[in-house]
Design an enzyme around this catalytic site. Structure first.
Site, PDB file in Angstrom:
ATOM      1  N   ASP A  77      -6.149  -7.074 -39.322  1.00 43.69           N
ATOM      2  CA  ASP A  77      -7.441  -7.077 -38.631  1.00 43.69           C
ATOM      3  C   ASP A  77      -8.345  -8.194 -39.161  1.00 43.69           C
ATOM      4  OD1 ASP A  77      -9.289  -6.187 -36.838  1.00 43.69           O
ATOM      5  OD2 ASP A  77      -9.951  -4.472 -38.032  1.00 43.69           O
ATOM      6  N   ASN A 133      -5.350  -2.888 -26.677  1.00 45.82           N
ATOM      7  CA  ASN A 133      -5.806  -4.289 -26.698  1.00 45.82           C
ATOM      8  C   ASN A 133      -5.820  -4.945 -25.304  1.00 45.82           C
ATOM      9  OD1 ASN A 133      -4.438  -5.086 -29.978  1.00 45.82           O
ATOM     10  ND2 ASN A 133      -6.551  -4.603 -29.412  1.00 45.82           N
TER      11      ASN A 133
HETATM   12  C1  FPP Z   1      -7.102  -8.295 -35.052  1.00 46.34           C
HETATM   13  O1  FPP Z   1      -8.155  -9.206 -35.137  1.00 46.34           O
HETATM   14  C2  FPP Z   1      -5.923  -8.953 -34.617  1.00 46.34           C
HETATM   15  C3  FPP Z   1      -5.301  -8.762 -33.427  1.00 46.34           C
HETATM   16  C4  FPP Z   1      -5.751  -7.852 -32.367  1.00 46.34           C
HETATM   17  C5  FPP Z   1      -4.104  -9.501 -33.124  1.00 46.34           C
HETATM   18  C6  FPP Z   1      -3.176  -9.690 -34.255  1.00 46.34           C
HETATM   19  C7  FPP Z   1      -2.637 -11.031 -34.096  1.00 46.34           C
HETATM   20  C8  FPP Z   1      -2.403 -11.880 -35.071  1.00 46.34           C
HETATM   21  C9  FPP Z   1      -2.520 -11.574 -36.494  1.00 46.34           C
HETATM   22  C10 FPP Z   1      -1.985 -13.229 -34.677  1.00 46.34           C
HETATM   23  C11 FPP Z   1      -0.638 -13.560 -35.108  1.00 46.34           C
HETATM   24  C12 FPP Z   1       0.379 -12.614 -34.674  1.00 46.34           C
HETATM   25  C13 FPP Z   1       1.601 -12.984 -34.248  1.00 46.34           C
HETATM   26  C14 FPP Z   1       2.620 -11.970 -33.952  1.00 46.34           C
HETATM   27  C15 FPP Z   1       1.960 -14.403 -34.076  1.00 46.34           C
HETATM   28  P1  FPP Z   1      -9.379  -8.995 -34.196  1.00 46.34           P
HETATM   29  O2  FPP Z   1      -9.278  -9.964 -33.087  1.00 46.34           O
HETATM   30  O3  FPP Z   1      -9.465  -7.567 -33.779  1.00 46.34           O
HETATM   31  O4  FPP Z   1     -10.515  -9.370 -35.195  1.00 46.34           O
HETATM   32  P2  FPP Z   1     -11.996  -8.799 -35.181  1.00 46.34           P
HETATM   33  O5  FPP Z   1     -11.880  -7.303 -35.322  1.00 46.34           O
HETATM   34  O6  FPP Z   1     -12.599  -9.458 -36.366  1.00 46.34           O
HETATM   35  O7  FPP Z   1     -12.602  -9.226 -33.888  1.00 46.34           O
END
Ligand code: FPP
Length: 264
Positions: free
Chosen positions: A40, A88
């Site tokens: 996250d 998501n």
């Molecule tokens: C959470 O950060 C992350 C995600 C919803 C996506 C996870 C994806 C990655 C770590 C990118 C790489 C993955 C692969 C498989 C190449 P958020 O967007 O919810 O962050 P925030 O809560 O700070 O907005």
């Protein structure tokens, strides 16, 4: 007693923290077999840097590459990461598209190295909303790495634990209705093997980055006795060093599984 399990000190530290990992002070029998990570904080990391959310996800992908390599070097048996939840899809269309393309290019780019590390890759979650192209990529990846004998790397995409449990319950109910199994046969092992993580040991260490203190529908059955490790670090800043700290923290905990300590 603590002892070093990963060889001796090396002179030139590798940029991905391999040197530190080689000095991880954890008894092999106290290593977590299965580590789960909620990656996250890509968005918050990007915001703090005045950059776009996409840049945050790209940085998150680079971190994932380093952590897969580090966990595999450390002898972790199973690593499961949460890349995209069934919830998501509610994000703006552009961000969803960006993420799915990022997963696709990550697999295209990294598969050779993952394979060379003898890592076996598998995808958890529903497969009904992905493009044919991405589905093929997932299937190719699973097929190509399917015989590898090193770390098992599970990528949860379009995954929700409650959804996974319901899919398992439905398939078991269908088999029971068809007379293939009796209700008495359904014990914990049987049920575990009906989940997407079939064959994997339960989660020992559950890590969540970026400060929120929740499980977010990730591996609820599998994490029944997991030790939880929450860190303020945003996922793009999470390092192999912090992974080794989480493992050392885990190794120092008393796990009683509802029972008592040996000396009690
Ligand atoms: C959470 O950060 C992350 C995600 C919803 C996506 C996870 C994806 C990655 C770590 C990118 C790489 C993955 C692969 C498989 C190449 P958020 O967007 O919810 O962050 P925030 O809560 O700070 O907005």
């Amino acid at each position: 007693m603590w002892k070093k399990i990963f060889g001796g000190g090396k002179s030139t530290p590798a940029p991905d923290g391999d040197d530190l990992l080689s000095n991880l002070a954890v008894d092999r029998e106290r290593m977590p077999r299965h580590i789960a990570i909620v990656m996250d904080g890509n968005g918050r990391w990007a915001k703090a840097q005045g950059r776009s959310r996409s840049a945050g996800h790209e940085a998150g992908a680079r971190t994932l590459k380093r952590i897969v390599r580090a966990a595999s070097n450390m002898g972790v048996e199973v690593l499961t990461v949460y890349a995209f939840s069934t919830e998501n899809w509610k994000r703006p269309h552009r961000e969803v598209d960006f993420l799915l393309n990022l997963f696709d290019s990550f697999l295209a780019k990294e598969i050779a190295e993952i394979h060379a590390q003898n890592v076996r890759m598998r995808f958890l979650g529903r497969r009904d909303r992905f493009t044919d192209r991405f589905l093929r990529r997932m299937e190719d990846t699973e097929e190509r790495t399917g015989h590898n004998t090193g770390m098992r790397f599970n990528l949860a995409a379009n995954y929700g634990s409650q959804d996974e449990i319901l899919r398992a319950v439905r398939s078991i109910a269908q088999r029971a209705a068809a007379g293939e199994i009796t209700p008495e046969e359904i014990d914990e092992t049987f049920f575990s093997n009906a989940l997407d993580t079939a064959g994997d040991p339960p989660v020992d260490l559950f890590i969540r980055t970026s400060g929120d203190l929740r499980l977010s529908n990730f591996l609820l059955w599998q994490s029944a006795y997991a030790e939880l490790y929450f860190t303020e670090t945003h996922w793009p800043d999470f390092t192999p060093e912090e992974l080794s700290r989480a493992i050392e923290d885990f190794a120092g905990r008393s796990r009683r599984f509802g029972g008592l300590d040996a000396q009690e």
